[in-house]
Design an enzyme around this catalytic site. Structure first.
Site, short mmCIF file in Angstrom:
data_model
loop_
_atom_site.label_atom_id
_atom_site.label_comp_id
_atom_site.label_asym_id
_atom_site.label_seq_id
_atom_site.Cartn_x
_atom_site.Cartn_y
_atom_site.Cartn_z
N GLU A 82 83.65 -15.53 31.91
CA GLU A 82 84.79 -14.75 31.38
C GLU A 82 86.13 -15.19 31.93
O GLU A 82 87.10 -15.29 31.20
CB GLU A 82 84.61 -13.25 31.69
CG GLU A 82 83.81 -12.47 30.67
CD GLU A 82 82.32 -12.69 30.79
OE1 GLU A 82 81.91 -13.40 31.73
OE2 GLU A 82 81.59 -12.15 29.96
N HIS B 22 77.59 -0.97 32.92
CA HIS B 22 77.82 -1.35 31.53
C HIS B 22 78.37 -0.21 30.70
O HIS B 22 78.27 -0.25 29.47
CB HIS B 22 76.51 -1.86 30.90
CG HIS B 22 76.06 -3.17 31.46
ND1 HIS B 22 75.47 -3.29 32.69
CD2 HIS B 22 76.14 -4.43 30.96
CE1 HIS B 22 75.19 -4.56 32.93
NE2 HIS B 22 75.59 -5.27 31.90
#
Lengths: 378, 257
Positions: free
Chosen positions: A105, A174
């Site tokens: 990322e 998450h």
């Protein structure tokens, strides 16, 4: 997370209440895939579209429209998207316009921001915004601040998009809602669509915007269908960034929310309508810049307000809305303090019952509205 | 004809020229540019001591041969991005000394209207000036990506220091640059110190020109402007012939923090 209320000075007058009338243009007709509710057909609406297809069609049209627009992220191309949001785009557009990245990322977000600085218009997908934390330096320091630091020389026309907030049982790492974190920062625009119309119009507007825009979606909404107007299907359908929408007008209490939780407010409003309580459901649509004018106008009308989000309570969106109301003329119109309904102040638990207890539910909204309006508990 | 100083090669069959033609006009220009950068940085250092410059002020004194030697081969269409030791590059990228010093002293006549400061100066095809160590490396790979996307026949020069060379995002950028054949010249300006820490105490391997692994690399004695120039010519040719990225380690020295 519920703040105790003082007694309202002005209890709702039973005689002035009536069943809310919802005109056709405010009716939100939808079927929820999970509950299998009925679709009521209306001649005004062209067709039904789920949020996934809304996002997919928005990206497809914008990539076709402008040669500088491209999509980059993990699994977006050959896998058709981790949640199938970019399904079919790689087959149609090819390697140049839809690009699979390695699972890095920080690297690919920086690369996308650099490409934007150099004049391209990337759509940088985060598989979920939880992973954006690995790249957040590039979102804030490289993207958000550069236009200012360069005194307007360097523009960064990038869109960061992906699912935000809780899904179903994905656990603490998450499930975070980043609305608060991103809407804190000058230099960013932050939008959060609820339904298909929001998704199409806001994403298209974000892609055409010359500033960095964070688009916070929700995985649980991807499969949900909504009736959409013919205007919504137009290739140039845009929703202005910075403008909230009154999904349901009402006179008794303002329910202010964004994203998936607008849907819960709509459900709560329907239930409360049965006992004559008219909720005004305000869909923020944009979190930065916040549509303070619409918030203030709504609260001045209804005198009561509840905010609903899945951010944690401290420094969440509700905290900001509460402060804005206090700082505005709406303060003098309040008949009760604001209640902010938020995610519980814990990392998201895994077990289903715990997860449900850690997020606002329709029954919670109903209970809090009744309490705000000083009604006896059922 | 002048000799260049010896190079060291990593995954390269051959390197830059060992001899180079330098005209007296070129020599004068390089000298003038390097001397101007040195004087500008010295002035900045004095202003900083007088507190006319606040916050950070990272001086390029000692490293002048690197930016001047590279610019001798680059043109204004080749973008450059660097970290915070940027004043030398800001000048060679076309920002006048007055605009640099005005920016450093927070004036509206500064190149970023006083809003950027030492670490945030920009110009056409010069993307700063970046304050976060290592962040400029994926950004530079992105600029190279944009060039490839648009089929511009240009290289992007992405500079970073020996300190940044240990950052994870640098390796992430290397991976994508090599995977996608991006026309990016990665340049490690190794001035032997990462902030206050000597390289041997921060890096398990100080052979920075090899740390691109699958990316070919060149070690350059960057105290000699002609040696730098020929290395840059070699690197630019490499990238423009579609061979993907290349890494240059410019071994240099700085006189200040």
């Amino acid at each position: 997370y519920l703040i105790p209320l003082s007694n309202s000075q002005y209890p709702v007058n039973q005689t002035t209440m009536h069943r809310p009338s919802l005109s056709a243009c405010q009716l939100i007709l939808r079927s929820f895939g999970r509950s299998g509710g009925n679709i009521v057909a209306s001649r005004r609406f062209a067709s039904s579209m789920n949020v996934r297809d809304a996002l997919n069609s928005a990206m497809k049209e914008e990539i076709e429209r402008d040669p500088n627009v491209f999509l980059m992220g993990e699994e977006v191309a050959q896998y058709d998207g981790a949640y199938k949001v970019s399904k079919g785009l790689w087959k149609l557009m090819g390697d140049k316009r839809v690009i699979d990245t390695p699972i890095t990322e920080m690297g690919f977000t920086g690369l996308a921001v650099g490409a934007a600085m150099a004049g391209l218009r990337p759509i940088c997908e985060f598989m979920t915004f939880n992973f954006s934390m690995q790249a957040i330096d590039h979102v804030i320091n490289s993207a958000a601040k550069t236009y200012y630091m360069s005194a307007g020389d360097v523009k960064v026309p990038i869109v960061f998009r992906g699912p935000n907030g809780a899904a179903a049982g994905v656990g603490a790492q998450h499930s975070q809602d980043f609305a608060s974190w991103y809407s804190h920062c000058p230099g960013l625009k932050v939008v959060s669509p609820w339904n298909s119309e929001d998704a199409r119009g806001l994403l298209k507007a974000a892609i055409r915007d010359n500033d960095p825009v964070v688009c916070l979606e929700n995985e649980m909404m991807y499969g949900v269908s909504f009736e959409v107007s013919p205007e919504c299907e137009s290739k140039d359908f845009l929703i202005p960034i910075g403008k909230a929408k009154i999904e349901i007008p009402g006179n008794h209490i303002s329910l202010i929310s964004y994203g998936k939780f607008v849907g819960l407010c709509v459900e709560a409003a329907a239930e409360l309508a049965k006992e004559g309580i008219q909720c005004e459901v305000l869909n923020l649509r944009t979190l930065r810049p916040l549509d303070e004018e619409s918030i203030v106008k709504s609260v001045m009308k209804t005198h009561h307000v509840v905010t609903v989000e899945s951010c944690w309570p401290q420094c969440g969106m509700g905290a900001e809305i509460a402060a804005r109301i206090m700082e505005s003329q709406a303060f003098d119109y309040l008949d009760a303090p604001l209640t902010r309904m938020t995610g519980a102040d814990v990392p998201m638990p895994y077990a289903q019952a715990l997860e449900a207890a850690a997020l606002p539910q329709v029954a919670d909204i109903v209970r809090v509205v009744r309490r705000t309006l000083n009604r006896a508990a059922k | 004809m002048l000799s260049t100083r010896p190079y060291k090669l990593h995954k390269l069959e051959s390197g830059p020229a060992s001899e180079a033609q330098v005209t007296s006009d070129e020599a004068r220009k390089y000298y003038r540019d390097m001397a101007t950068v040195r004087r500008m940085e010295t002035a900045a250092g004095n202003l900083y001591k007088e507190k006319a410059i606040r916050g950070f002020c990272h001086l390029y004194s000692g490293q002048e041969a690197c930016c001047v030697g590279m610019e001798a081969v680059l043109d204004r269409n080749d973008p450059v991005i660097t970290a915070y030791r940027a004043h030398g590059w800001t000048y060679t990228r076309g920002v006048p000394v007055k605009a640099v010093l005005s920016e450093l002293t927070g004036r509206a006549s500064g190149c970023a209207k006083g809003k950027g400061g030492s670490m945030h100066m920009y110009n056409h095809n010069f993307y700063g000036g970046n304050g976060i160590v290592g962040a400029q490396v994926p950004l530079g790979a992105g600029i190279a990506f944009a060039q490839k996307y648009r089929e511009d026949k240009r290289v992007c020069v992405t500079l970073y220091g020996d300190g940044a060379a240990n950052q994870g995002q640098v390796f992430e950028a290397f991976n994508m640059a090599k995977l996608w054949d991006l026309p990016c010249i990665f340049v490690c300006e190794n001035n032997k110190y990462g902030m206050g820490t000597a390289v041997e105490r921060a890096a398990a391997s100080t052979a920075y020109y090899t740390r691109g692994d699958y990316i070919p690399g060149l070690w350059v004695d960057a105290m000699d402007v002609i040696t730098v120039r020929e290395a840059t010519r070699f690197a630019k040719d490499w990238c423009l012939s579609g061979k993907g990225p290349i890494l240059l380690e410019m071994e240099t020295y700085r006189f200040s923090y």
